[in-house]
Design an enzyme around this catalytic site. Sequence first.
Site, PDB file in Angstrom:
ATOM      1  CB  CYS A   1      12.861  10.149   8.250  1.00  0.00           C
ATOM      2  SG  CYS A   1      13.935   9.197   7.224  1.00  0.00           S
TER       3      CYS A   1
ATOM      4  CD  GLU B   1       9.179  13.722  11.626  1.00  0.00           C
ATOM      5  OE1 GLU B   1       8.212  13.471  11.890  1.00  0.00           O
ATOM      6  OE2 GLU B   1       9.989  12.830  11.138  1.00  0.00           O
TER       7      GLU B   1
ATOM      8  N   GLY C   1       6.639   5.622   8.063  1.00  0.00           N
ATOM      9  CA  GLY C   1       5.614   7.091   8.130  1.00  0.00           C
ATOM     10  C   GLY C   1       5.793   7.832  10.155  1.00  0.00           C
ATOM     11  CB  SER C   2       3.663   9.823  11.853  1.00  0.00           C
ATOM     12  OG  SER C   2       2.482   9.206  11.653  1.00  0.00           O
TER      13      SER C   2
ATOM     14  CE  LYS D   1      -1.584   2.771   2.643  1.00  0.00           C
ATOM     15  NZ  LYS D   1      -1.563   4.198   1.699  1.00  0.00           N
TER      16      LYS D   1
ATOM     17  CB  VAL E   1       0.776   6.049  11.680  1.00  0.00           C
ATOM     18  CG1 VAL E   1      -0.061   4.935  10.957  1.00  0.00           C
ATOM     19  CG2 VAL E   1      -0.340   7.425  11.549  1.00  0.00           C
ATOM     20  N   GLY E   2       2.438   4.210  13.473  1.00  0.00           N
ATOM     21  CA  GLY E   2       3.127   4.003  14.437  1.00  0.00           C
ATOM     22  C   GLY E   2       2.835   3.090  15.765  1.00  0.00           C
TER      23      GLY E   2
ATOM     24  CD  GLU F   1      13.734   1.760   9.582  1.00  0.00           C
ATOM     25  OE1 GLU F   1      13.549   3.067  10.499  1.00  0.00           O
ATOM     26  OE2 GLU F   1      14.208   1.077  10.086  1.00  0.00           O
TER      27      GLU F   1
HETATM   28  P1  NAP Z   1       1.786   8.770   8.036  1.00  0.00           P
HETATM   29  O1  NAP Z   1       0.715   9.163   7.619  1.00  0.00           O
HETATM   30  O2  NAP Z   1       2.159   7.659   9.415  1.00  0.00           O
HETATM   31  O3  NAP Z   1       1.604   8.067   6.708  1.00  0.00           O
HETATM   32  C1  NAP Z   1       2.764   6.629   6.892  1.00  0.00           C
HETATM   33  C2  NAP Z   1       1.686   6.166   5.721  1.00  0.00           C
HETATM   34  O4  NAP Z   1       0.761   5.089   6.608  1.00  0.00           O
HETATM   35  C3  NAP Z   1       1.105   6.196   4.497  1.00  0.00           C
HETATM   36  O5  NAP Z   1       0.887   4.941   3.144  1.00  0.00           O
HETATM   37  C4  NAP Z   1      -0.130   6.574   5.081  1.00  0.00           C
HETATM   38  O6  NAP Z   1      -1.163   6.540   4.172  1.00  0.00           O
HETATM   39  C5  NAP Z   1      -0.624   5.164   6.030  1.00  0.00           C
HETATM   40  N1  NAP Z   1      -1.468   5.195   7.229  1.00  0.00           N
HETATM   41  C6  NAP Z   1      -2.066   6.472   7.821  1.00  0.00           C
HETATM   42  N2  NAP Z   1      -2.934   6.386   8.688  1.00  0.00           N
HETATM   43  C7  NAP Z   1      -2.555   5.205   8.649  1.00  0.00           C
HETATM   44  C8  NAP Z   1      -3.304   4.421   9.292  1.00  0.00           C
HETATM   45  N3  NAP Z   1      -4.222   4.773  10.579  1.00  0.00           N
HETATM   46  N4  NAP Z   1      -3.256   2.849   9.657  1.00  0.00           N
HETATM   47  C9  NAP Z   1      -2.557   2.450   8.491  1.00  0.00           C
HETATM   48  N5  NAP Z   1      -1.546   2.924   7.633  1.00  0.00           N
HETATM   49  C10 NAP Z   1      -1.988   4.335   7.845  1.00  0.00           C
HETATM   50  O7  NAP Z   1       3.729   9.644   7.593  1.00  0.00           O
HETATM   51  P2  NAP Z   1       3.669  10.436   6.034  1.00  0.00           P
HETATM   52  O8  NAP Z   1       2.775  11.968   6.256  1.00  0.00           O
HETATM   53  O9  NAP Z   1       3.254   9.967   4.631  1.00  0.00           O
HETATM   54  O10 NAP Z   1       5.128  10.364   5.982  1.00  0.00           O
HETATM   55  C11 NAP Z   1       5.476  11.950   7.083  1.00  0.00           C
HETATM   56  C12 NAP Z   1       5.938  10.663   7.959  1.00  0.00           C
HETATM   57  O11 NAP Z   1       7.100   9.361   8.255  1.00  0.00           O
HETATM   58  C13 NAP Z   1       7.675  11.891   9.203  1.00  0.00           C
HETATM   59  O12 NAP Z   1       6.585  11.524  10.446  1.00  0.00           O
HETATM   60  C14 NAP Z   1       8.534  11.129   8.905  1.00  0.00           C
HETATM   61  O13 NAP Z   1       9.536  11.721   9.694  1.00  0.00           O
HETATM   62  C15 NAP Z   1       7.990   9.490   8.699  1.00  0.00           C
HETATM   63  N6  NAP Z   1       9.016   8.934   7.997  1.00  0.00           N
HETATM   64  C16 NAP Z   1      10.003   7.741   8.292  1.00  0.00           C
HETATM   65  C17 NAP Z   1      11.282   7.537   7.777  1.00  0.00           C
HETATM   66  C18 NAP Z   1      12.189   6.156   8.236  1.00  0.00           C
HETATM   67  O14 NAP Z   1      13.016   5.831   7.784  1.00  0.00           O
HETATM   68  N7  NAP Z   1      12.119   6.725   9.637  1.00  0.00           N
HETATM   69  C19 NAP Z   1      11.199   7.660   6.503  1.00  0.00           C
HETATM   70  C20 NAP Z   1      10.462   8.481   6.144  1.00  0.00           C
HETATM   71  C21 NAP Z   1       9.614   8.967   6.607  1.00  0.00           C
HETATM   72  P3  NAP Z   1      -2.003   8.066   3.606  1.00  0.00           P
HETATM   73  O15 NAP Z   1      -1.161   8.725   3.581  1.00  0.00           O
HETATM   74  O16 NAP Z   1      -2.631   6.923   2.185  1.00  0.00           O
HETATM   75  O17 NAP Z   1      -3.341   8.178   4.399  1.00  0.00           O
END
Ligand code: NAP
Length: 499
Positions: free
Chosen positions: A284, A385, A228-229, A175, A232-233, A250
């Site tokens: 990130c 963040e 992701g965030s 996904k 959500v993690g 991550e």
């Molecule tokens: P996000 O809102 O947490 O979303 C990440 C992914 O999870 C997207 O595919 C999103 O889908 C999906 N998602 C959202 N809510 C969910 C839920 N309740 N259950 C399951 N899946 C869900 O993060 P983002 O805004 O896309 O990305 C930014 C974040 O990612 C930042 O916090 C950044 O630091 C982190 N990040 C971390 C790394 C690392 O390697 N540590 C690398 C890159 C980014 P939709 O968006 O399609 O709704």
Amino acid sequence: MAKKFHNFIAGKWCEAQSGQTFENRNPANWDEVLGVFPKSGKEDVDKAVRSAQEGFKEWRKVPAPQRGQIMKRVGDLLVKHKEDIARGMTKEMGKVLMETRGDVQEGIDTAYYAAGEGRRLFGQTAPSELPSKFCVSIRQPIGVAGVITPWNFPMAIPTWKIFPALLCGNSVVFKPASDVPLTGTRLVELLLEAGVPPKAINLVHGTGSTVGIPLVEHPGVDVISFTGSSAVGRQISSISGQGLKRLSLELGGKNAQIVMDDANLDLALEGVIWGAFGTTGQRCTATSRLILQEGIYEEFVERLVERTRNLKLGDGLDSSTDVGPVINEKQRENIHSYVEVGQREGARLLCGGESANEGKLSKGFFYRPTIFVDVTPQMRIAKEEIFGPVLAVLKVKTLDEAIEVLNATPYGLSSSIYTQDVNQAFRAIEDIEAGITYINGPTIGAEAHLPFGGVKDTGNGHREGGWTVYDIFTEWKTIYVDYSGKLQKAQIDTEKERA
Ligand code: NAP
Ligand code: MG
């Protein structure tokens, strides 16, 4: 009419069962619709997981070196289509072309690493405590891997997960973030072209709540890999914990660069500009805090602000652009709300702090590179963040204080220190709480063949990249072969020997 794209489930490109769709638009020019994608739900996820369970039965029997050959072909195809994929990526998420090319290159590197791993996937041997007995441990695939990825590295991050998962013999339900469905689709097309069996790779488009959660909840998914965030993690962790699933997370970061009085300031300046404003601060590993020792503080801030004011905002496809748009209106509002928080907290704004709307910029979501000084470690802008082009500058007296300030956040992904003093550098390596530390380099720039991940709220102890990711996607099996021809009782028989 915008082009219509599909899910890939059970070996076929198909619509969402509901027939609903969503649009993918360009954040540099919101009028531009790049495609229409299926808005999937639980029923699509269920079909994809069942397909992946069938795909797994076939794929796990393919010898790992042959799976590696397929990864090699995927790498070759990414090389062939690099420019085209990079351009599509810049259109769908905004970062400048040089960076989207780098994003595809990371996928290429990851593919070739995986190809080589097909001839390794090493297990271990150990001597037995009993005669005529042989002991060995091997790696086996886990089953169906659920892969959920963010929008900021639309190719690199999916490949960090999908290539090792497949190389190990797992099947995948993928996904991608709904802000970047195009790049995710290109990746799946290339995996199929390279020879991954159709049911071993499944693609389901849609949002976190409609596709992500059903995927994590599904009892047929054996391992989840999520980037992701942290919020959500946490949610994913509690759901998948109930299912006793393997889970790799991550998550977010609040990375800092320290600059000591003895540093090469030209180098440190280049580093922070790239670290803080590359990818419009939406990494990130972005540098969102700058910790300056007091002796160089005034001079460094002055030079930094001058450089930052000269960064050119624009469409990432335009080669004169330094900083592209942010991903969407909601994220721009979120960034601006943090700027207001910073001002209320008493930090002083030296540049930026507002949207950029002149000329063509009005068509997209641009935000000026922003610098705050007089930031203290307790402020929210120093701890949380922001995920945008906002840099908080803090002043310190000593190395000890610099490290203490650097560590004073819930996150621990990347970190950096600029100093010419080897003793200070090694103290920093020892005491900084982070998964990654750069000496005389910015907080960004990880290489695909080394472990990647962070401590504290940045993750749950796994590392992607390099050799460590292969631990996420395999189960250990321990094998004992007794060729003594009699019943030997471990522990009990060795006790007897000793008596
Ligand atoms: P996000 O809102 O947490 O979303 C990440 C992914 O999870 C997207 O595919 C999103 O889908 C999906 N998602 C959202 N809510 C969910 C839920 N309740 N259950 C399951 N899946 C869900 O993060 P983002 O805004 O896309 O990305 C930014 C974040 O990612 C930042 O916090 C950044 O630091 C982190 N990040 C971390 C790394 C690392 O390697 N540590 C690398 C890159 C980014 P939709 O968006 O399609 O709704
Ligand atoms: Mg988009």
